[in-house]
Design an enzyme around this catalytic site. Sequence first.
Site, PDB file in Angstrom:
ATOM      1  N   LYS A   1     -13.329   2.355  10.131  1.00 59.95           N
ATOM      2  CA  LYS A   1     -13.277   2.139   8.676  1.00 59.95           C
ATOM      3  C   LYS A   1     -13.694   0.719   8.313  1.00 59.95           C
ATOM      4  CE  LYS A   1      -9.153   2.446   6.409  1.00 59.95           C
ATOM      5  NZ  LYS A   1      -8.824   1.350   5.474  1.00 59.95           N
TER       6      LYS A   1
ATOM      7  N   ARG B   1      -1.021  -4.751  -4.910  1.00 57.27           N
ATOM      8  CA  ARG B   1      -1.210  -5.625  -3.735  1.00 57.27           C
ATOM      9  C   ARG B   1      -1.695  -7.020  -4.159  1.00 57.27           C
ATOM     10  NH1 ARG B   1      -4.283  -2.164   0.735  1.00 57.27           N
ATOM     11  NH2 ARG B   1      -3.770  -3.993   1.974  1.00 57.27           N
TER      12      ARG B   1
ATOM     13  N   SER C   1      -5.332 -12.982   7.824  1.00 55.31           N
ATOM     14  CA  SER C   1      -5.954 -11.820   7.173  1.00 55.31           C
ATOM     15  C   SER C   1      -7.455 -11.843   7.347  1.00 55.31           C
ATOM     16  CB  SER C   1      -5.598 -11.811   5.677  1.00 55.31           C
ATOM     17  OG  SER C   1      -6.495 -10.971   4.982  1.00 55.31           O
TER      18      SER C   1
ATOM     19  N   GLN D   1      -9.406  -9.794   5.881  1.00 52.70           N
ATOM     20  CA  GLN D   1     -10.005  -9.543   4.571  1.00 52.70           C
ATOM     21  C   GLN D   1     -10.221 -10.860   3.827  1.00 52.70           C
ATOM     22  OE1 GLN D   1      -7.415  -6.677   2.689  1.00 52.70           O
ATOM     23  NE2 GLN D   1      -8.116  -5.000   3.994  1.00 52.70           N
TER      24      GLN D   1
ATOM     25  N   ASP E   1      -2.359  -2.516  11.917  1.00 50.79           N
ATOM     26  CA  ASP E   1      -2.272  -1.172  11.324  1.00 50.79           C
ATOM     27  C   ASP E   1      -1.555  -0.180  12.241  1.00 50.79           C
ATOM     28  OD1 ASP E   1      -3.544  -2.142   9.078  1.00 50.79           O
ATOM     29  OD2 ASP E   1      -5.535  -1.633   9.810  1.00 50.79           O
TER      30      ASP E   1
ATOM     31  N   ARG F   1       5.269  -1.278   4.483  1.00 49.57           N
ATOM     32  CA  ARG F   1       5.348  -0.497   5.721  1.00 49.57           C
ATOM     33  C   ARG F   1       6.560  -0.824   6.580  1.00 49.57           C
ATOM     34  NH1 ARG F   1      -1.086  -0.135   7.195  1.00 49.57           N
ATOM     35  NH2 ARG F   1      -1.567   1.468   5.642  1.00 49.57           N
TER      36      ARG F   1
ATOM     37  N   ARG G   1      -1.295   5.898   6.645  1.00 51.29           N
ATOM     38  CA  ARG G   1      -0.751   5.615   7.978  1.00 51.29           C
ATOM     39  C   ARG G   1       0.670   6.163   8.121  1.00 51.29           C
ATOM     40  NH1 ARG G   1      -5.309   4.086  10.138  1.00 51.29           N
ATOM     41  NH2 ARG G   1      -6.431   2.433   9.108  1.00 51.29           N
TER      42      ARG G   1
END
Length: 430
Positions: free
Chosen positions: A19, A121, A164, A166, A312, A343, A386
């Site tokens: 992904k 987020r 991160s 990202q 993840d 999570r 997930r």
Amino acid sequence: MRVDPITRLVGHIAVPGDKSISHRSVLLGAICDGETRITNFGRSADTEATVEAVRALGVTVYEHGTDTLRVFGKGLRGLQAPGGAIDCANAGTLVRLLTGILAGQEGQQFELVGDASLSARPMKRITEPLSRMGAGLETEEGHLPLGVDARPLHGITYELPVASAQVKSAILLAGLYADGETTVVEPVPTRDHTELMLEAAGAPITRREHSVTVRRAERLELGEIEVPGDFSSAAPFIVAATLVPGSELHIHDVNLNPRRTGLLTILERMGGRVTVYNRRTIGGERAGDLEVRSAELVATEVLAPEVPLAIDELPLFALLASCAHGASRLRGAEELRAKESDRVEATVDALRALGQHVEGTEDGFRIKGVPTRPRGGRIRSRGDHRMAMLGAIAALDSQEGVEIEDAECVSVSFPGFFDLLASLRQQAAA
Ligand code: S3P
């Protein structure tokens, strides 16, 4: 959706294209010169949002079958602002990386929106460094919608306050448009797919052990890119085959970038039996095949430096640890609370509902392992792909099976997940 226990996992499977790499191949393809041909594209709701986003920006994308794309790039400075907002749906990688690119489209304005989960987020982590580079960015108190007023950018040196990939990627992509040098200092390594792909595209990028520098680029060209299988989609099956006695499962063509495979290191410490063979390179990334056999596990500690390498997969780690001998601990993983759902909370709720002994802490889990099969029960996915997969994998080794509320959300990353499970059931019965 109800998932029943399975007798064992045997045979050979492959999982869809990665992904993270699929998002990046479309986003970089959009700002390349000429055509980028992407094979084994990991089609999912998340990556389709990326295809639609670049289309909205004027890029032509042809789709051949489900997993080959041809992206006709507009060059670094050729994207065109659409009439309305760009919908990033549930995809954190899309919104954060695209913001870095759009910040460089001088003289244009853009608006990015997303679904309820994405809108909850944090975006300040990207707006803060990009604003320092000169970008005009506006959010609703650090959340979507995000407005981009693309102005001339200048390079900065930025030490990531959160580990991160990202955020690192958003800054590096903006750095392609900035005067001078842009350096991201990374105290703890995170996935480096952006760096690898930028190098392959001919970007002026220099990598050091704890930092990456890019300079202003005039032209990028990728040509062909084959996406290796997604380690994060292989992970649920690695865990299932480890837990269900009598299993022997082969998973082929999996991305084995060492910044993604922390779960393998953790599992090895716990006594897992995973062998890597046919090591090779796919799409400029390390890859290989895996053989997973069931194993008895012992407890372990996972600490902050290991967290980004398995980010993840940490809910799956909690499941593994809950079935191991002894008490396990995860620390330094407060980032888990900023994912598609919280999570820490979601994993604790789900595993407890199945009879496991897991406690949440500010930055991770405390897990009391009991080496018997989970009882089973009913869990809520909270719309988080997930979490739905975690419930399904726990179900395979459970005594009574698991009912998963809102299991369809697996399509965010892995639309064929339940079909693959069904084919494994057939193979087990054969
Ligand atoms: C991703 C980076 C990670 C990961 C996410 C994908 C990426 O997020 O959890 O699923 O493609 O760069 P963070 O950068 O927020 O850690």
